[in-house]
Write a protein that holds these residues in place. Structure first.
Motif, short mmCIF file in Angstrom:
data_model
loop_
_atom_site.label_atom_id
_atom_site.label_comp_id
_atom_site.label_asym_id
_atom_site.label_seq_id
_atom_site.Cartn_x
_atom_site.Cartn_y
_atom_site.Cartn_z
N MET A 170 -16.51 6.02 7.47
CA MET A 170 -15.07 5.77 7.40
C MET A 170 -14.31 7.06 7.11
SD MET A 170 -15.17 2.21 5.23
CE MET A 170 -13.42 2.24 4.81
N PHE A 171 -14.86 7.86 6.21
CA PHE A 171 -14.19 9.11 5.85
C PHE A 171 -14.17 10.08 7.04
CE2 PHE A 171 -14.30 13.51 4.41
CZ PHE A 171 -13.13 13.56 3.68
N ILE A 172 -15.32 10.20 7.71
CA ILE A 172 -15.42 11.13 8.84
C ILE A 172 -14.45 10.74 9.95
CG2 ILE A 172 -16.94 11.91 10.71
CD1 ILE A 172 -19.26 11.75 8.72
N GLU A 173 -14.32 9.44 10.19
CA GLU A 173 -13.47 8.96 11.27
C GLU A 173 -11.99 8.87 10.89
OE1 GLU A 173 -14.39 7.75 14.75
OE2 GLU A 173 -15.53 9.45 14.00
N SER A 174 -11.68 8.86 9.61
CA SER A 174 -10.29 8.71 9.18
C SER A 174 -9.49 9.97 9.48
CB SER A 174 -10.21 8.41 7.68
OG SER A 174 -10.52 9.57 6.92
N GLY A 175 -8.20 9.77 9.70
CA GLY A 175 -7.32 10.92 9.94
C GLY A 175 -6.68 11.43 8.67
#
Length: 241
Positions: free
Chosen positions: A48-53
């Motif tokens: 989730m963190f990697i994909e979040s903007g």
């Protein structure tokens, strides 16, 4: 006979209350178990963190913020230290490991975890010879006005996704605090100031009427002894054709 009847009624009521209490306890325990079962794993939090903007309106960031902060921070600190692991989602072709660490440093600084050390880490990359890393660090440093001068320096070279971000950033900063923004810009050389004005002018395509609104915000500063020349410079640059 009457006493026996009263006793039986009382017994039934008590039994019912006890059963209700037991059922409530079971229901609460079941809900807790369900919550534990549906709570995302550390690996899921990492994805989730990697994909979040990490920007306003980002759904994944909203989901992250609803999780226990200590869990998210622990996962992000591991990313900051160890970088990419096998199985991580691929979110960038070049310099992926460094960009992920930069992103983690920004998040930790923003939530106040080792803020000074993480800001120093971002500042190190803000002077990188690698354009992609420099822009990534400057993009994350934009959360603090004190770093605007560094970002102004990069304005003449800004392109692509970084330029698009600066268009929104500069227009927003100028609108919310025109005096503070122009004071920060005043010490920049002419080419930097004009590059900033050019980027702000591009906001008109995204949101028609922006420039008229900004002109109204800046116009009173033409009476400010220290800023009138810079205010006039901006007004002249974005004047209507």
């Amino acid at each position: 006979m009457r006493k026996l009847f009263i006793f039986l009624v009382a017994f039934v009521i008590a039994a019912g209350a006890s059963c209700s209490t037991v059922n409530d306890a079971i229901s609460e325990r079941s809900l807790n178990n369900l919550e534990q079962q549906t709570e995302p794993s550390d690996f899921a939090i990492r994805e989730m963190f990697i994909e979040s903007g990490l920007g306003e309106g980002d759904g994944l960031l909203k989901d992250l913020n609803e999780l226990p902060k200590d869990r998210v921070v622990a996962v992000v600190q591991e990313i900051r230290t160890d970088g990419i692991k096998e199985g991580d989602l691929n979110f960038g072709k070049d310099y992926a490991d460094e960009k992920l660490r930069i992103k983690a440093a920004y998040y930790l600084a923003k939530v106040g975890v080792d803020a000074e050390a993480n800001e120093s880490y971002l500042l190190k990359f803000a002077r990188s010879d690698v354009t992609e890393l420099r822009w990534s660090a400057l993009d994350q440093l934009s959360f603090k006005d004190e770093y605007l001068p560094l970002i102004f320096e990069e304005a003449p070279r800004a392109d692509g996704w970084f330029a698009e971000g600066l268009v929104r950033l500069f227009a927003s900063k100028l609108e919310s605090s025109p005096e503070s923004f122009l004071r920060s810009l005043a010490n920049q050389p002419l080419k930097n100031r004009q590059a900033v004005f050019k980027l702000i002018l591009m906001m008109e395509k995204q949101k028609p009427g922006t420039i008229d609104s900004l002109r109204e915000k800046v116009l009173p500063l033409t009476k400010n002894r220290e800023l009138r020349s810079f205010a006039g410079e901006f007004l002249s640059y974005v004047k209507a054709p």
